[in-house]
Design a protein around this motif. Structure first.
Motif, PDB file in Angstrom:
ATOM      1  N   THR A  59       0.882  -1.393  -0.086  1.00  0.00           N
ATOM      2  CA  THR A  59       0.002  -0.080   0.018  1.00  0.00           C
ATOM      3  C   THR A  59       0.999   1.353  -0.020  1.00  0.00           C
ATOM      4  OG1 THR A  59       0.126   0.088   2.481  1.00  0.00           O
ATOM      5  CG2 THR A  59      -2.040  -1.213   1.315  1.00  0.00           C
ATOM      6  N   GLY A  60       1.987   1.201   0.260  1.00  0.00           N
ATOM      7  CA  GLY A  60       3.129   2.392   0.413  1.00  0.00           C
ATOM      8  C   GLY A  60       2.596   3.273   1.681  1.00  0.00           C
ATOM      9  N   ARG A  61       1.856   2.539   2.611  1.00  0.00           N
ATOM     10  CA  ARG A  61       1.562   3.328   3.965  1.00  0.00           C
ATOM     11  C   ARG A  61       2.403   2.643   5.143  1.00  0.00           C
ATOM     12  NH1 ARG A  61      -5.139   3.028   3.107  1.00  0.00           N
ATOM     13  NH2 ARG A  61      -4.822   3.157   1.179  1.00  0.00           N
ATOM     14  N   LYS A  62       2.554   3.629   5.932  1.00  0.00           N
ATOM     15  CA  LYS A  62       3.013   3.226   7.238  1.00  0.00           C
ATOM     16  C   LYS A  62       2.321   2.898   8.460  1.00  0.00           C
ATOM     17  CE  LYS A  62       7.156   2.645   9.637  1.00  0.00           C
ATOM     18  NZ  LYS A  62       8.093   1.577   9.024  1.00  0.00           N
ATOM     19  N   ALA A  63       2.294   1.605   8.875  1.00  0.00           N
ATOM     20  CA  ALA A  63       1.525   1.385  10.105  1.00  0.00           C
ATOM     21  C   ALA A  63       1.284   2.140  11.153  1.00  0.00           C
ATOM     22  CB  ALA A  63       1.355  -0.188  10.310  1.00  0.00           C
ATOM     23  N   LEU A  64       0.389   2.488  11.899  1.00  0.00           N
ATOM     24  CA  LEU A  64       0.376   2.939  13.171  1.00  0.00           C
ATOM     25  C   LEU A  64       0.130   1.731  14.021  1.00  0.00           C
ATOM     26  CD1 LEU A  64      -0.366   5.041  15.481  1.00  0.00           C
ATOM     27  CD2 LEU A  64      -2.627   4.821  14.806  1.00  0.00           C
ATOM     28  N   VAL A  65       1.150   1.582  15.064  1.00  0.00           N
ATOM     29  CA  VAL A  65       1.560   0.391  15.754  1.00  0.00           C
ATOM     30  C   VAL A  65       0.967   0.821  17.279  1.00  0.00           C
ATOM     31  CG1 VAL A  65       3.190  -0.858  16.836  1.00  0.00           C
ATOM     32  CG2 VAL A  65       3.461  -0.103  14.454  1.00  0.00           C
ATOM     33  N   LEU A  66       0.097   0.262  17.774  1.00  0.00           N
ATOM     34  CA  LEU A  66      -0.383   0.270  19.076  1.00  0.00           C
ATOM     35  C   LEU A  66      -0.008  -0.464  20.116  1.00  0.00           C
ATOM     36  CD1 LEU A  66      -4.207   0.371  18.304  1.00  0.00           C
ATOM     37  CD2 LEU A  66      -2.595   2.419  18.341  1.00  0.00           C
ATOM     38  N   GLY A  67       0.862  -1.572  19.629  1.00  0.00           N
ATOM     39  CA  GLY A  67       1.620  -2.348  20.724  1.00  0.00           C
ATOM     40  C   GLY A  67       3.040  -2.382  20.688  1.00  0.00           C
ATOM     41  N   LYS A  68       3.818  -3.192  21.406  1.00  0.00           N
ATOM     42  CA  LYS A  68       5.287  -2.983  21.409  1.00  0.00           C
ATOM     43  C   LYS A  68       5.775  -3.438  19.898  1.00  0.00           C
ATOM     44  CE  LYS A  68       5.768  -7.100  24.072  1.00  0.00           C
ATOM     45  NZ  LYS A  68       6.261  -7.848  24.806  1.00  0.00           N
ATOM     46  N   PRO A  69       7.022  -2.593  19.662  1.00  0.00           N
ATOM     47  CA  PRO A  69       7.776  -1.615  20.447  1.00  0.00           C
ATOM     48  C   PRO A  69       7.182  -0.369  20.214  1.00  0.00           C
ATOM     49  CG  PRO A  69       8.770  -2.078  18.394  1.00  0.00           C
ATOM     50  CD  PRO A  69       7.571  -2.858  18.426  1.00  0.00           C
ATOM     51  N   ALA A  70       6.138   0.153  20.193  1.00  0.00           N
ATOM     52  CA  ALA A  70       5.932   1.469  20.057  1.00  0.00           C
ATOM     53  C   ALA A  70       5.927   1.986  21.466  1.00  0.00           C
ATOM     54  CB  ALA A  70       4.335   1.721  19.396  1.00  0.00           C
ATOM     55  N   ALA A  71       6.496   3.479  21.315  1.00  0.00           N
ATOM     56  CA  ALA A  71       6.654   4.310  22.514  1.00  0.00           C
ATOM     57  C   ALA A  71       5.331   4.533  23.346  1.00  0.00           C
ATOM     58  CB  ALA A  71       7.444   5.699  22.202  1.00  0.00           C
ATOM     59  N   GLU A  72       4.304   4.493  22.544  1.00  0.00           N
ATOM     60  CA  GLU A  72       3.050   4.927  23.122  1.00  0.00           C
ATOM     61  C   GLU A  72       2.600   3.875  23.704  1.00  0.00           C
ATOM     62  OE1 GLU A  72       3.651   7.666  19.709  1.00  0.00           O
ATOM     63  OE2 GLU A  72       3.987   5.422  19.906  1.00  0.00           O
ATOM     64  N   PHE A  73       2.667   2.524  23.628  1.00  0.00           N
ATOM     65  CA  PHE A  73       2.331   1.394  24.375  1.00  0.00           C
ATOM     66  C   PHE A  73       2.967   1.545  25.768  1.00  0.00           C
ATOM     67  CE2 PHE A  73       3.602  -2.857  25.527  1.00  0.00           C
ATOM     68  CZ  PHE A  73       2.404  -3.410  25.522  1.00  0.00           C
ATOM     69  N   PHE A  74       4.351   1.579  25.798  1.00  0.00           N
ATOM     70  CA  PHE A  74       5.006   1.813  26.999  1.00  0.00           C
ATOM     71  C   PHE A  74       4.575   2.876  27.755  1.00  0.00           C
ATOM     72  CE2 PHE A  74       7.741  -0.772  24.131  1.00  0.00           C
ATOM     73  CZ  PHE A  74       8.299  -1.788  25.284  1.00  0.00           C
ATOM     74  N   GLN A  75       4.550   4.025  27.213  1.00  0.00           N
ATOM     75  CA  GLN A  75       4.084   5.200  27.914  1.00  0.00           C
ATOM     76  C   GLN A  75       2.864   4.962  28.603  1.00  0.00           C
ATOM     77  OE1 GLN A  75       6.263   7.872  28.422  1.00  0.00           O
ATOM     78  NE2 GLN A  75       4.572   8.191  30.251  1.00  0.00           N
ATOM     79  N   SER A  76       1.790   4.425  27.928  1.00  0.00           N
ATOM     80  CA  SER A  76       0.558   4.377  28.376  1.00  0.00           C
ATOM     81  C   SER A  76       0.490   3.559  29.977  1.00  0.00           C
ATOM     82  CB  SER A  76      -0.504   3.430  27.561  1.00  0.00           C
ATOM     83  OG  SER A  76      -0.019   2.362  27.445  1.00  0.00           O
ATOM     84  N   ALA A  77       1.311   2.643  30.006  1.00  0.00           N
ATOM     85  CA  ALA A  77       1.431   1.640  31.285  1.00  0.00           C
ATOM     86  C   ALA A  77       2.222   2.558  32.319  1.00  0.00           C
ATOM     87  CB  ALA A  77       2.266   0.566  30.954  1.00  0.00           C
ATOM     88  N   ALA A  78       3.109   3.146  31.826  1.00  0.00           N
ATOM     89  CA  ALA A  78       3.885   4.168  32.832  1.00  0.00           C
ATOM     90  C   ALA A  78       2.895   5.082  33.387  1.00  0.00           C
ATOM     91  CB  ALA A  78       5.025   4.829  32.526  1.00  0.00           C
ATOM     92  N   ASP A  79       1.955   5.748  32.678  1.00  0.00           N
ATOM     93  CA  ASP A  79       1.091   6.897  32.769  1.00  0.00           C
ATOM     94  C   ASP A  79       0.176   6.124  33.872  1.00  0.00           C
ATOM     95  OD1 ASP A  79       2.268   8.956  31.485  1.00  0.00           O
ATOM     96  OD2 ASP A  79       0.932   8.485  29.580  1.00  0.00           O
TER      97      ASP A  79
END
Length: 199
Positions: A59-79
């Motif tokens: 598709t030529g698109r970059k996926a939006l990653v919700l799980g590991k190793p995405a930084a947002e995934f780790f940050q949500s737990a820390a928050d």
């Protein structure tokens, strides 16, 4: 949204996902993780990342990653935990999604020699802060760092101050990224410090 389908993955399923994305230029390709492979009961098996990569390529698109190793995934737990990222310890068997993901977000990370671990993992550019044969060694290892188990009386410890090692330039750069943490973490609190362990 792409998750792991295990043996249910086939050409028809992958092609259907491609067609849906191709027909809607505004649709976002969402991945629930980017783990390349895992150790199933019958041996090493493909995880979701190869299928996401195929769709990204087509598709030529970059996926939006919700799980590991995405930084947002780790940050949500820390928050949710309310724990400073520098006092969170990630424990896992994946050198890329567990260890690198944690270190890139300001955490410390321990690699365990179980699950999908390979000795070759230790020869690459990603360097865990410690390596244990099993997560069962964590209490003894933790004591050796000068910390008491949280259930005991006495002091806790700030893990980064306790066993931070000299880091390479690249590692220092990684640790300047806004700190984040690991989802699914099991929180362990000491008297004056906190450790969060996650697998």
């Amino acid at each position: 949204m792409i998750g792991d389908l295990g043996s249910a993955w086939d050409f028809a399923t992958l092609n259907r996902a491609f067609r849906l994305l191709h027909s809607n230029p505004d649709a976002t390709l969402i991945a629930l993780g980017m783990t390349r492979y895992w150790k199933a009961a019958d041996g090493i098996s493909l995880d979701v990342a190869p299928f996401v990569a195929a769709l990204e390529n087509a598709t030529g698109r970059k996926a939006l990653v919700l799980g590991k190793p995405a930084a947002e995934f780790f940050q949500s737990a820390a928050d949710r935990l309310g724990v400073p990222n520098g006092q969170i310890l990630m424990i896992g068997d994946d050198i890329e999604t567990d260890i690198a993901g944690a270190q890139l977000t300001g955490m410390l990370a321990v690699l365990v020699r179980t699950g999908k671990f390979r000795t070759l993992d230790l020869a690459g550019p990603i360097k865990p802060d410690a390596v244990l044969d099993s997560v069962s060694e964590l209490p003894d290892w933790w004591e050796r760092q000068g910390c008491r188990p949280p259930r005991n009386a006495g002091r806790g410890c700030a893990i980064r101050e306790t066993f931070e090692r000299p880091r390479t330039g690249g590692e220092r750069e990684r640790n300047q990224v806004a700190p984040r943490a690991a989802a699914g973490a099991a929180q362990r609190r000491g008297t004056s410090g906190t450790v969060t362990a996650a697998a």
